[in-house]
Write an enzyme that holds these catalytic residues in place. Sequence first.
Site, short mmCIF file in Angstrom:
data_model
loop_
_atom_site.label_atom_id
_atom_site.label_comp_id
_atom_site.label_asym_id
_atom_site.label_seq_id
_atom_site.Cartn_x
_atom_site.Cartn_y
_atom_site.Cartn_z
N TYR A 1 -20.93 -24.74 -29.21
CA TYR A 1 -20.17 -23.85 -28.85
C TYR A 1 -18.68 -24.36 -28.16
O TYR A 1 -19.13 -25.39 -27.46
CB TYR A 1 -20.81 -22.76 -27.87
CG TYR A 1 -19.72 -21.70 -27.37
CD1 TYR A 1 -19.23 -20.62 -28.15
CD2 TYR A 1 -19.21 -21.90 -26.12
CE1 TYR A 1 -18.25 -19.54 -27.67
CE2 TYR A 1 -18.34 -20.88 -25.56
CZ TYR A 1 -18.01 -19.86 -26.39
OH TYR A 1 -16.86 -19.00 -25.79
N ARG A 2 -17.62 -23.74 -28.49
CA ARG A 2 -16.49 -24.33 -27.93
C ARG A 2 -15.43 -23.21 -27.62
O ARG A 2 -14.74 -22.32 -28.43
CB ARG A 2 -15.51 -25.15 -29.04
CG ARG A 2 -16.00 -26.52 -29.46
CD ARG A 2 -15.97 -27.50 -28.27
NE ARG A 2 -16.61 -28.83 -28.68
CZ ARG A 2 -17.89 -29.17 -28.44
NH1 ARG A 2 -18.72 -28.30 -27.78
NH2 ARG A 2 -18.38 -30.35 -28.70
N ARG B 1 -28.30 -37.15 -15.80
CA ARG B 1 -29.46 -37.17 -16.38
C ARG B 1 -29.69 -36.60 -17.82
O ARG B 1 -29.50 -35.29 -17.93
CB ARG B 1 -30.87 -37.03 -15.37
CG ARG B 1 -30.67 -37.37 -14.02
CD ARG B 1 -31.75 -36.64 -13.00
NE ARG B 1 -32.94 -37.21 -13.12
CZ ARG B 1 -34.25 -36.73 -13.05
NH1 ARG B 1 -34.14 -35.48 -12.94
NH2 ARG B 1 -35.16 -37.38 -13.01
N TYR C 1 -6.39 -29.18 -27.37
CA TYR C 1 -6.35 -29.27 -28.89
C TYR C 1 -4.95 -29.14 -29.56
O TYR C 1 -3.86 -28.41 -28.77
CB TYR C 1 -7.09 -28.05 -29.40
CG TYR C 1 -8.52 -28.42 -29.43
CD1 TYR C 1 -9.17 -29.44 -29.62
CD2 TYR C 1 -9.42 -27.25 -28.77
CE1 TYR C 1 -10.64 -29.56 -29.67
CE2 TYR C 1 -10.55 -27.54 -28.45
CZ TYR C 1 -11.38 -28.76 -29.16
OH TYR C 1 -12.89 -28.73 -28.91
N GLY D 1 -34.30 -34.81 -24.20
CA GLY D 1 -34.39 -33.92 -25.32
C GLY D 1 -35.69 -33.39 -25.73
O GLY D 1 -36.55 -33.89 -25.03
N TYR E 1 -6.18 -34.02 -31.04
CA TYR E 1 -6.62 -33.84 -29.94
C TYR E 1 -6.44 -34.75 -28.82
O TYR E 1 -6.31 -35.90 -29.07
CB TYR E 1 -7.87 -33.18 -29.74
CG TYR E 1 -9.16 -34.13 -29.67
CD1 TYR E 1 -9.78 -34.29 -28.46
CD2 TYR E 1 -9.51 -34.56 -30.72
CE1 TYR E 1 -10.94 -34.98 -28.38
CE2 TYR E 1 -10.60 -35.44 -30.94
CZ TYR E 1 -11.35 -35.96 -29.64
OH TYR E 1 -12.21 -36.52 -29.75
N ASP F 1 -22.93 -35.24 -30.77
CA ASP F 1 -23.09 -35.71 -32.37
C ASP F 1 -23.90 -36.65 -32.53
O ASP F 1 -24.55 -36.85 -33.43
CB ASP F 1 -21.51 -35.86 -32.76
CG ASP F 1 -20.57 -35.00 -32.29
OD1 ASP F 1 -20.85 -33.60 -32.17
OD2 ASP F 1 -19.43 -35.29 -32.01
#
Length: 356
Positions: free
Chosen positions: A171-172, A255, A107, A258, A92, A296
Amino acid sequence: MTGNPLVLTFGEIMMRLSPKDHLRIEQATEFDVRYGGAEANAALSLSYQGDRAAYVSVVPANRLGDCALRSLSTWGVDTTRVVRAGDRLGAYVFEVGASVRGNGCVYDRKYSAINLAERDIFDWDSILDGVGVFYFSGVTPAISENMALACADALKACRERGIVTVCDVNYRGKMWSPERSQQVMRELLPMVDIVIANDEDAPAGLGIDRVSGSLENGIAERDDYVEMACRLCAEFGCKQVLSVIRDIKSVEDSRWMGMLYSSANDDLLAGAEASEQHWFSPIYDMHVLEGVAAGDAFSGAYLHALVNGMPGQEAIDYAIAGSVLKLTIRGDSNLVTSAEIAAVAASAGGGTRVAR
């Protein structure tokens, strides 16, 4: 969780090509070459933090495949479960944006080794030997119908063995439609213990409209994320739900915070009670060097917190600290130690205090 369990991640690793110096693809005469992919990034992050991490995929038995796997094994990731087959490593092109020009991604992964692989290329009996935690993201079932079936096979095998299962919905939109994502992910999530769902993941990837998916005002909707997590646990039987919640003002300025939700049936989180609980991390005002793979990094940091027995507030503080550190690092790899992540988490304080 205790006992330093082996964490296995499952997905596609690709060659990443990036124009230098914030150039657009059309301007580039040379590209910076790195390797990465959602699950590979999480495995590398875990290993760099000192945890036991392994990776499974389908990678061609050629020099490019060797380079991709070396980018993981160099940092201690076990790649012996990877199937060497096929002819092509996916790629990619990642274009770093600036100000109001967003990051770009093109991609080139169709017909890659894992895209063309059949579901039965994986021998889950041997692959899962000695594994304590299994992690994948929604990118993997989006690769092909066979990989969606392989994810189901792996999750069923994990259930039979009592292996903890973790999924980042991730989600992609360039890989599949909301309708197809929702169809597949809703079949997989009943076999998942811990779900990570950010921003548009819940509305687009899962069809849960409790959160707007706003990238501009997510933090103001923090309580909606708790409600989303409650619904996910009620509908699919998940034990925990995590989210990265963001206010993105421009490519460089945002900003981050979590959220960790623990359901009444959560027996994985240290100190979890037999009742619903949730925790928010501090809010970080970030000047971003590069935004790719911060999700990730969040997963990798939380998996570290999980396998090392951190309680709720400490775990989410640690996870978001790992994520925001990635915003300061170029490339897909979150090359920060557990001590560095813990230091950032400690300096930010607790609760929802803004860390400036």
